[in-house]
Design a protein around this motif. Sequence first.
Motif, short mmCIF file in Angstrom:
data_model
loop_
_atom_site.label_atom_id
_atom_site.label_comp_id
_atom_site.label_asym_id
_atom_site.label_seq_id
_atom_site.Cartn_x
_atom_site.Cartn_y
_atom_site.Cartn_z
N ASP A 123 -1.74 38.93 -12.20
CA ASP A 123 -0.85 38.50 -13.12
C ASP A 123 -0.45 39.62 -13.74
O ASP A 123 0.89 39.29 -13.55
CB ASP A 123 -1.44 37.15 -13.43
CG ASP A 123 -1.88 35.53 -13.18
OD1 ASP A 123 -1.49 36.05 -11.70
OD2 ASP A 123 -2.15 35.04 -13.66
N LYS A 124 -1.02 40.31 -14.58
CA LYS A 124 -0.85 41.42 -15.38
C LYS A 124 -0.25 42.67 -15.36
O LYS A 124 0.78 42.67 -14.65
CB LYS A 124 -1.66 41.84 -15.77
CG LYS A 124 -1.79 43.15 -16.90
CD LYS A 124 -2.82 43.52 -17.82
CE LYS A 124 -2.50 44.64 -18.48
NZ LYS A 124 -3.33 45.09 -19.63
N ARG A 127 3.69 41.33 -13.50
CA ARG A 127 4.43 41.74 -14.30
C ARG A 127 4.64 43.71 -14.44
O ARG A 127 5.66 43.61 -14.12
CB ARG A 127 3.81 40.69 -15.73
CG ARG A 127 4.12 39.82 -15.48
CD ARG A 127 4.10 39.50 -17.10
NE ARG A 127 2.52 39.68 -17.56
CZ ARG A 127 1.87 38.93 -17.66
NH1 ARG A 127 1.12 37.56 -16.79
NH2 ARG A 127 -0.15 39.27 -18.18
N GLU A 128 3.75 44.06 -14.05
CA GLU A 128 3.77 45.31 -14.69
C GLU A 128 4.44 45.39 -12.89
O GLU A 128 5.60 46.78 -13.41
CB GLU A 128 2.68 46.71 -14.96
CG GLU A 128 2.10 45.90 -16.09
CD GLU A 128 0.76 46.98 -16.31
OE1 GLU A 128 0.79 47.82 -15.48
OE2 GLU A 128 -0.02 46.41 -17.02
N GLN A 130 6.85 43.94 -11.17
CA GLN A 130 8.43 43.79 -11.41
C GLN A 130 8.92 44.65 -12.22
O GLN A 130 10.03 44.98 -12.12
CB GLN A 130 7.92 42.01 -11.90
CG GLN A 130 7.64 41.13 -10.61
CD GLN A 130 8.30 41.49 -9.17
OE1 GLN A 130 10.14 41.39 -9.09
NE2 GLN A 130 7.71 41.58 -8.42
N ASN A 131 8.02 44.86 -13.40
CA ASN A 131 9.06 45.43 -15.07
C ASN A 131 9.54 46.74 -13.59
O ASN A 131 9.97 47.58 -14.25
CB ASN A 131 8.22 45.60 -15.83
CG ASN A 131 7.99 44.37 -16.60
OD1 ASN A 131 8.81 43.39 -16.16
ND2 ASN A 131 6.61 44.54 -16.96
#
Length: 167
Positions: A123-124, A127-128, A130-131
């Motif tokens: 998940d982390k 998110r990275e 996506q950023n």
Amino acid sequence: MLLNIHKGGSNVEKKLTAKEAARILQVEESTVRFWEKEFAEFLLIKADKGQRNRYTQENIEMFTKIRELLHTELYTIKGARRRLELDRTVGDSLGVDHNFKTTVVFMFSSILSELQEARKEADKLSREVQNLKRAKNEIEEKLWEEQSRGLLGFFRTRLRVKQIEGE
């Protein structure tokens, strides 16, 4: 723990009272009686009609497992029942002893913990990613704007030169 009494050529197992069981388990007598009701399907205690329940070696061993689950591993009553059912199911289906069942359950618990950690890490990382995609898009937009400005500047310069030459 329990005594085997030799009577007339056969061994008779001495059954313990709730008070004796409580002393062995280092809990209150009321706790033994409560566990007896809550975990009846695992204890299978049979008392003669009108008699107080007495506990066998197997009952004491089950009470010990229950105490371990509730007091040491901090299971709820419902959770302890599920764990005992799982132990019984695994033991029945595989025909294995308690130590192996405990090892298997411990291994499953460890695997589940690792999977949960891996999910958190995934998940982390998601998110990275996506950023990073957002940052890439922003940079591409700025680059396009800069390139467009550069082309416009080039054409303006060329048009000015042509205007000057045409005059």
